[in-house]
Scaffold this active site. Sequence first.
Site, PDB file in Angstrom:
ATOM      1  N   CYS A 160       0.681  -1.444  -0.059  1.00  0.00           N
ATOM      2  CA  CYS A 160      -0.177   0.023  -0.031  1.00  0.00           C
ATOM      3  C   CYS A 160       0.234   1.529  -0.142  1.00  0.00           C
ATOM      4  CB  CYS A 160      -0.536   0.003   0.683  1.00  0.00           C
ATOM      5  SG  CYS A 160       0.294  -0.304   3.020  1.00  0.00           S
ATOM      6  N   HIS A 255      -2.418   6.926   2.920  1.00  0.00           N
ATOM      7  CA  HIS A 255      -0.743   7.065   3.060  1.00  0.00           C
ATOM      8  C   HIS A 255      -0.284   8.223   2.322  1.00  0.00           C
ATOM      9  CE1 HIS A 255      -0.758   3.302   4.873  1.00  0.00           C
ATOM     10  NE2 HIS A 255      -0.962   2.524   4.545  1.00  0.00           N
TER      11      HIS A 255
HETATM   12  P1  NAP Z   1      -5.486  -8.012  10.058  1.00  0.00           P
HETATM   13  O1  NAP Z   1      -6.795  -7.149   9.957  1.00  0.00           O
HETATM   14  O2  NAP Z   1      -4.836  -8.174  11.377  1.00  0.00           O
HETATM   15  O3  NAP Z   1      -7.230  -9.495   9.379  1.00  0.00           O
HETATM   16  C1  NAP Z   1      -5.658 -10.509   9.482  1.00  0.00           C
HETATM   17  C2  NAP Z   1      -6.599 -11.985   8.993  1.00  0.00           C
HETATM   18  O4  NAP Z   1      -5.667 -13.003   8.801  1.00  0.00           O
HETATM   19  C3  NAP Z   1      -7.989 -11.897   9.541  1.00  0.00           C
HETATM   20  O5  NAP Z   1      -8.822 -12.626   8.959  1.00  0.00           O
HETATM   21  C4  NAP Z   1      -7.666 -13.961  10.337  1.00  0.00           C
HETATM   22  O6  NAP Z   1      -8.109 -13.993  10.898  1.00  0.00           O
HETATM   23  C5  NAP Z   1      -6.528 -13.747   9.701  1.00  0.00           C
HETATM   24  N1  NAP Z   1      -5.498 -14.651  10.513  1.00  0.00           N
HETATM   25  C6  NAP Z   1      -4.762 -14.161  11.420  1.00  0.00           C
HETATM   26  N2  NAP Z   1      -3.928 -15.284  11.793  1.00  0.00           N
HETATM   27  C7  NAP Z   1      -4.607 -16.884  11.461  1.00  0.00           C
HETATM   28  C8  NAP Z   1      -3.799 -17.358  11.520  1.00  0.00           C
HETATM   29  N3  NAP Z   1      -3.020 -17.922  12.579  1.00  0.00           N
HETATM   30  N4  NAP Z   1      -4.572 -18.841  10.608  1.00  0.00           N
HETATM   31  C9  NAP Z   1      -5.645 -18.181  10.092  1.00  0.00           C
HETATM   32  N5  NAP Z   1      -5.703 -16.928   9.475  1.00  0.00           N
HETATM   33  C10 NAP Z   1      -5.438 -16.768  10.106  1.00  0.00           C
HETATM   34  O7  NAP Z   1      -4.792  -7.967   8.597  1.00  0.00           O
HETATM   35  P2  NAP Z   1      -4.646  -6.528   7.338  1.00  0.00           P
HETATM   36  O8  NAP Z   1      -5.065  -5.223   8.118  1.00  0.00           O
HETATM   37  O9  NAP Z   1      -6.865  -6.995   6.825  1.00  0.00           O
HETATM   38  O10 NAP Z   1      -3.873  -7.014   6.566  1.00  0.00           O
HETATM   39  C11 NAP Z   1      -4.473  -8.648   5.732  1.00  0.00           C
HETATM   40  C12 NAP Z   1      -3.031  -8.455   4.664  1.00  0.00           C
HETATM   41  O11 NAP Z   1      -3.045  -7.565   4.047  1.00  0.00           O
HETATM   42  C13 NAP Z   1      -1.679  -8.904   5.460  1.00  0.00           C
HETATM   43  O12 NAP Z   1      -0.842  -9.813   4.770  1.00  0.00           O
HETATM   44  C14 NAP Z   1      -0.717  -7.318   4.994  1.00  0.00           C
HETATM   45  O13 NAP Z   1      -0.183  -7.422   4.935  1.00  0.00           O
HETATM   46  C15 NAP Z   1      -2.287  -6.836   3.565  1.00  0.00           C
HETATM   47  N6  NAP Z   1      -2.231  -5.830   3.862  1.00  0.00           N
HETATM   48  C16 NAP Z   1      -2.458  -4.873   4.584  1.00  0.00           C
HETATM   49  C17 NAP Z   1      -3.329  -3.465   4.424  1.00  0.00           C
HETATM   50  C18 NAP Z   1      -3.915  -2.505   4.840  1.00  0.00           C
HETATM   51  O14 NAP Z   1      -3.532  -1.391   4.670  1.00  0.00           O
HETATM   52  N7  NAP Z   1      -4.352  -3.039   5.829  1.00  0.00           N
HETATM   53  C19 NAP Z   1      -2.667  -2.631   2.283  1.00  0.00           C
HETATM   54  C20 NAP Z   1      -1.936  -3.684   2.015  1.00  0.00           C
HETATM   55  C21 NAP Z   1      -2.271  -4.914   2.036  1.00  0.00           C
HETATM   56  P3  NAP Z   1      -8.885 -13.896  12.437  1.00  0.00           P
HETATM   57  O15 NAP Z   1     -10.217 -12.601  12.649  1.00  0.00           O
HETATM   58  O16 NAP Z   1     -10.301 -15.403  12.592  1.00  0.00           O
HETATM   59  O17 NAP Z   1      -7.917 -14.222  13.571  1.00  0.00           O
END
Ligand code: NAP
Length: 366
Positions: A160, A255
């Site tokens: 991002c 950002h």
């Molecule tokens: P997040 O809010 O922490 O969500 C993580 C997700 O992964 C939740 O659905 C969680 O499920 C699941 N998860 C966590 N631990 C797990 C495990 N041990 N086994 C299976 N599932 C698991 O993260 P996010 O910000 O949405 O980001 C998701 C991805 O997108 C990441 O790789 C991040 O780097 C990328 N990303 C994020 C952004 C941003 O702006 N936030 C931008 C670009 C890319 P539960 O709810 O069941 O724990």
Amino acid sequence: MSSHKLKCSILGGTGIVGQNYIKLLRDHPWFEIIDIAASPRSEGKHYYEAVKSKWQMNCNIPEPVKNLIVRNVFDFNSLDPELDFVFSAIALPNKDDVKTLEFQYAQEGIPVISNNSANRWTPDVPMLIPEINHEHLKLIPIQQRRRNFSHGFVVVKPNCSIQSYIAPLHALEQAGYAVEKVIVTTLQAVSGAGYPGVASLDIIDNIVPYIGGEEEKSEMEPLKIFGTVTDKEIINRTDIHFSATCIRVPVTDGHTASVNFKFKGSIPKLDEIIDIWKDYRSLPQELRLPFAPENPIIYLENVDRPQPKKDRDNDKGMAVTIGRLRKDNILDYKFIALSHNTIRGAAGGAILNAELLKAKGFFEKR
Ligand code: NAP
């Protein structure tokens, strides 16, 4: 009556990016969500129970998704055979596990469009920004042959942090002005760290001048995106160099980047650069993809813009907003750029990738 829409799953649908998919796909003309997968903590729960107070969107949970039973993302036995493709917004402690998981879905015949960084450096996986490197789609059949995938494949979107400055640089290069040096400082919103993300005591009344791994991604990923696709893989660009400093700031979404850059050869006049940005269009606009912003780059003349609160939602959160182009005393020019990190930088950007894949025939029925 069965819907004509393509059926998708959100892997990691309970997280911040996952919730953005659920909001953004509410009334999508081509895609509908039929499955949500997350960790074993959420497995077996109704979606609304699994997210509870974690729901961060400014709308209610859409009715068709509210009562879906969350599947364990590692459970392939209960995969819906109707599934056409998945968005991966999963975050696992170990990146290699994400890589393996995404290729398992592809092996099952399911195309994967990922937000995770795990596969960004896999040589036969395209890292797509549809306006910039749609030619990299040529890698998909190569990946499928090499890995013996009948129908599935993995495509990723980049980090991002780079979304706001890579399109403006691409626009200048497309107009014939090659860029060779870029110094960028990003001011990154807290939603970029997922939920619950950065502790409130660390970020209220403060900035944090370090985001693990972000500077490396911000410097390296543009080299693959600007790379050349061969009949085997992508050869990274070597004649452009990025130096990045990434800072976490107390902003919810959006950002911002402060960018200083130098051209390789001839230097356009300031007004010409602004005209190039205003006129910039690419394949998503030509194809009229539903999530394509009408103007991928919006240039604002006001000296105090762009600002995250006022400009992050421009064109559904899919446009990059720029301002303050001015001469630089050391390099050639400098400007401020902004993009919505969870929309253009995550779910919205991946939805645009999916639309391009559909338009180009990569989602033919399994
Ligand atoms: P997040 O809010 O922490 O969500 C993580 C997700 O992964 C939740 O659905 C969680 O499920 C699941 N998860 C966590 N631990 C797990 C495990 N041990 N086994 C299976 N599932 C698991 O993260 P996010 O910000 O949405 O980001 C998701 C991805 O997108 C990441 O790789 C991040 O780097 C990328 N990303 C994020 C952004 C941003 O702006 N936030 C931008 C670009 C890319 P539960 O709810 O069941 O724990």
